[in-house]
Design a protein around this motif. Structure first.
Motif, mmCIF file in Angstrom:
data_model
loop_
_atom_site.group_PDB
_atom_site.id
_atom_site.type_symbol
_atom_site.label_atom_id
_atom_site.label_comp_id
_atom_site.label_asym_id
_atom_site.label_seq_id
_atom_site.Cartn_x
_atom_site.Cartn_y
_atom_site.Cartn_z
ATOM 1 N N MET A 1 29.794 36.232 34.405
ATOM 2 C CA MET A 1 30.067 35.680 35.726
ATOM 3 C C MET A 1 28.869 35.882 36.657
ATOM 4 N N GLU A 2 28.173 36.994 36.442
ATOM 5 C CA GLU A 2 27.018 37.303 37.275
ATOM 6 C C GLU A 2 25.941 36.221 37.159
ATOM 7 N N ALA A 3 25.726 35.708 35.935
ATOM 8 C CA ALA A 3 24.732 34.647 35.724
ATOM 9 C C ALA A 3 25.095 33.397 36.529
ATOM 10 N N LEU A 4 26.371 33.052 36.537
ATOM 11 C CA LEU A 4 26.837 31.893 37.303
ATOM 12 C C LEU A 4 26.575 32.092 38.790
ATOM 13 N N ILE A 5 26.979 33.222 39.315
ATOM 14 C CA ILE A 5 26.817 33.484 40.752
ATOM 15 C C ILE A 5 25.337 33.495 41.130
ATOM 16 N N ASN A 6 24.505 34.143 40.317
ATOM 17 C CA ASN A 6 23.063 34.158 40.593
ATOM 18 C C ASN A 6 22.484 32.754 40.605
ATOM 19 N N TYR A 7 22.975 31.918 39.697
ATOM 20 C CA TYR A 7 22.507 30.530 39.637
ATOM 21 C C TYR A 7 22.905 29.789 40.916
ATOM 22 N N ILE A 8 24.167 29.893 41.295
ATOM 23 C CA ILE A 8 24.668 29.194 42.484
ATOM 24 C C ILE A 8 23.929 29.650 43.747
ATOM 25 N N LEU A 9 23.651 30.951 43.832
ATOM 26 C CA LEU A 9 23.005 31.490 45.026
ATOM 27 C C LEU A 9 21.564 30.996 45.217
ATOM 28 N N GLN A 10 20.983 30.386 44.181
ATOM 29 C CA GLN A 10 19.663 29.774 44.324
ATOM 30 C C GLN A 10 19.726 28.541 45.233
ATOM 31 N N PHE A 11 20.928 27.993 45.386
ATOM 32 C CA PHE A 11 21.088 26.721 46.089
ATOM 33 C C PHE A 11 21.782 26.842 47.444
ATOM 34 N N GLY A 12 22.198 28.043 47.800
ATOM 35 C CA GLY A 12 22.854 28.239 49.086
ATOM 36 C C GLY A 12 23.418 29.646 49.194
ATOM 37 N N ASN A 13 23.858 29.996 50.373
ATOM 38 C CA ASN A 13 24.391 31.339 50.616
ATOM 39 C C ASN A 13 25.913 31.347 50.538
ATOM 40 N N LEU A 14 26.436 32.413 49.984
ATOM 41 C CA LEU A 14 27.882 32.629 49.918
ATOM 42 C C LEU A 14 28.166 34.078 50.288
ATOM 43 N N ASN A 15 29.273 34.318 50.982
ATOM 44 C CA ASN A 15 29.645 35.697 51.280
ATOM 45 C C ASN A 15 30.515 36.252 50.142
ATOM 46 N N LYS A 16 30.859 37.532 50.235
ATOM 47 C CA LYS A 16 31.633 38.195 49.178
ATOM 48 C C LYS A 16 32.971 37.512 48.916
ATOM 49 N N GLN A 17 33.667 37.127 49.977
ATOM 50 C CA GLN A 17 34.981 36.481 49.818
ATOM 51 C C GLN A 17 34.840 35.130 49.111
ATOM 52 N N GLN A 18 33.808 34.383 49.447
ATOM 53 C CA GLN A 18 33.582 33.086 48.812
ATOM 54 C C GLN A 18 33.256 33.262 47.330
ATOM 55 N N ILE A 19 32.420 34.249 47.036
ATOM 56 C CA ILE A 19 32.072 34.533 45.633
ATOM 57 C C ILE A 19 33.325 34.930 44.860
ATOM 58 N N GLU A 20 34.133 35.778 45.459
ATOM 59 C CA GLU A 20 35.378 36.206 44.818
ATOM 60 C C GLU A 20 36.315 35.012 44.596
ATOM 61 N N PHE A 21 36.398 34.128 45.572
ATOM 62 C CA PHE A 21 37.237 32.942 45.459
ATOM 63 C C PHE A 21 36.778 32.080 44.275
ATOM 64 N N ILE A 22 35.469 31.878 44.170
ATOM 65 C CA ILE A 22 34.916 31.071 43.065
ATOM 66 C C ILE A 22 35.229 31.730 41.722
ATOM 67 N N THR A 23 34.973 33.036 41.618
ATOM 68 C CA THR A 23 35.191 33.710 40.334
ATOM 69 C C THR A 23 36.678 33.716 39.945
ATOM 70 N N ASN A 24 37.562 33.752 40.925
ATOM 71 C CA ASN A 24 38.998 33.708 40.620
ATOM 72 C C ASN A 24 39.454 32.338 40.123
ATOM 73 N N LYS A 25 38.675 31.304 40.398
ATOM 74 C CA LYS A 25 39.022 29.949 39.962
ATOM 75 C C LYS A 25 38.460 29.630 38.570
ATOM 76 N N ALA A 26 37.623 30.513 38.074
ATOM 77 C CA ALA A 26 36.937 30.267 36.800
ATOM 78 C C ALA A 26 37.692 30.863 35.620
ATOM 79 N N THR A 27 37.536 30.248 34.481
ATOM 80 C CA THR A 27 38.038 30.804 33.218
ATOM 81 C C THR A 27 36.905 30.748 32.196
ATOM 82 N N GLU A 28 37.047 31.532 31.139
ATOM 83 C CA GLU A 28 36.038 31.489 30.082
ATOM 84 C C GLU A 28 36.514 30.587 28.959
ATOM 85 N N LEU A 29 35.574 29.924 28.333
ATOM 86 C CA LEU A 29 35.867 29.025 27.220
ATOM 87 C C LEU A 29 34.837 29.254 26.128
#
Length: 189
Positions: A1-29
């Motif tokens: 999940m860290e790789a995803l967040i690091n990638y996204i953060l290259q394109f804009g800023n997100l706070n902790k709650q937003q990051i948590e919201f995104i990670t809660n919407k994700a599943t692994e495949l």
């Protein structure tokens, strides 16, 4: 999940709650080698982020020949964007060429993120723009160069991929037969 967040953060800023919201919407495949992430004739239902593995985008031409458009490696998003966004059947296939591990978002989850996080569309637009530029950079040399030059350019640009991609897929991508690619590889060594 860290790789995803690091990638996204290259394109804009997100706070902790937003990051948590995104990670809660994700599943692994996990996709096994040759499994499809999305298929022609079906509507793409998910966006993926590749943690491990390589995926190829391909289609069949009017002669029934399989043509590889491009490869997507780790730390990149994968989606048939036209099919996903417009809910229309896909024209191509998105297939794992080795065992892959992805973080995925369903259409519903992706839309929830877009409707909840201010600025998300801007981040996504920057990611899409980067992907389109990469796609053009990958394809442009293939139009004007000879096969050996195309192969050497691919080796130079993607040294970590060259030995991970089956010869048949690489030949298709480069627009040559498998036997031609074998000769080119032999002469290059």
């Amino acid at each position: 999940m860290e790789a995803l967040i690091n990638y996204i953060l290259q394109f804009g800023n997100l706070n902790k709650q937003q990051i948590e919201f995104i990670t809660n919407k994700a599943t692994e495949l996990e996709l096994r080698k040759e499994d499809y992430f999305s298929e022609a004739g079906k509507i793409a239902k998910q966006v993926g982020f590749i943690l491990n593995g390589i995926i190829r985008v391909c289609y069949y031409n009017n002669k029934g020949e399989e043509i590889t458009n491009y490869f997507i490696e780790e730390n990149n998003f994968v989606v048939d964007l036209d099919s996903f966004d417009n809910e229309i059947p896909s024209a191509g296939y998105v297939q794992a060429i080795e065992d892959c591990k992805l973080i995925v978002f369903s259409k519903h989850s992706w839309e929830e993120i877009a409707n909840t996080i201010v600025g998300w569309e801007g981040i996504v637009n920057k990611i899409v723009k980067k992907s389109l530029i990469q796609k053009i950079e990958r394809r442009s040399p293939l139009v004007s160069e000879n096969a050996t030059t195309r192969y050497l350019a691919f080796m130079e640009k993607y040294p970590k991929l060259i030995n991970r991609i089956p010869l048949s897929y690489l030949a298709s991508y480069l627009g040559v037969t498998q036997s031609s690619l074998s000769r080119i590889r032999k002469n290059v060594r």
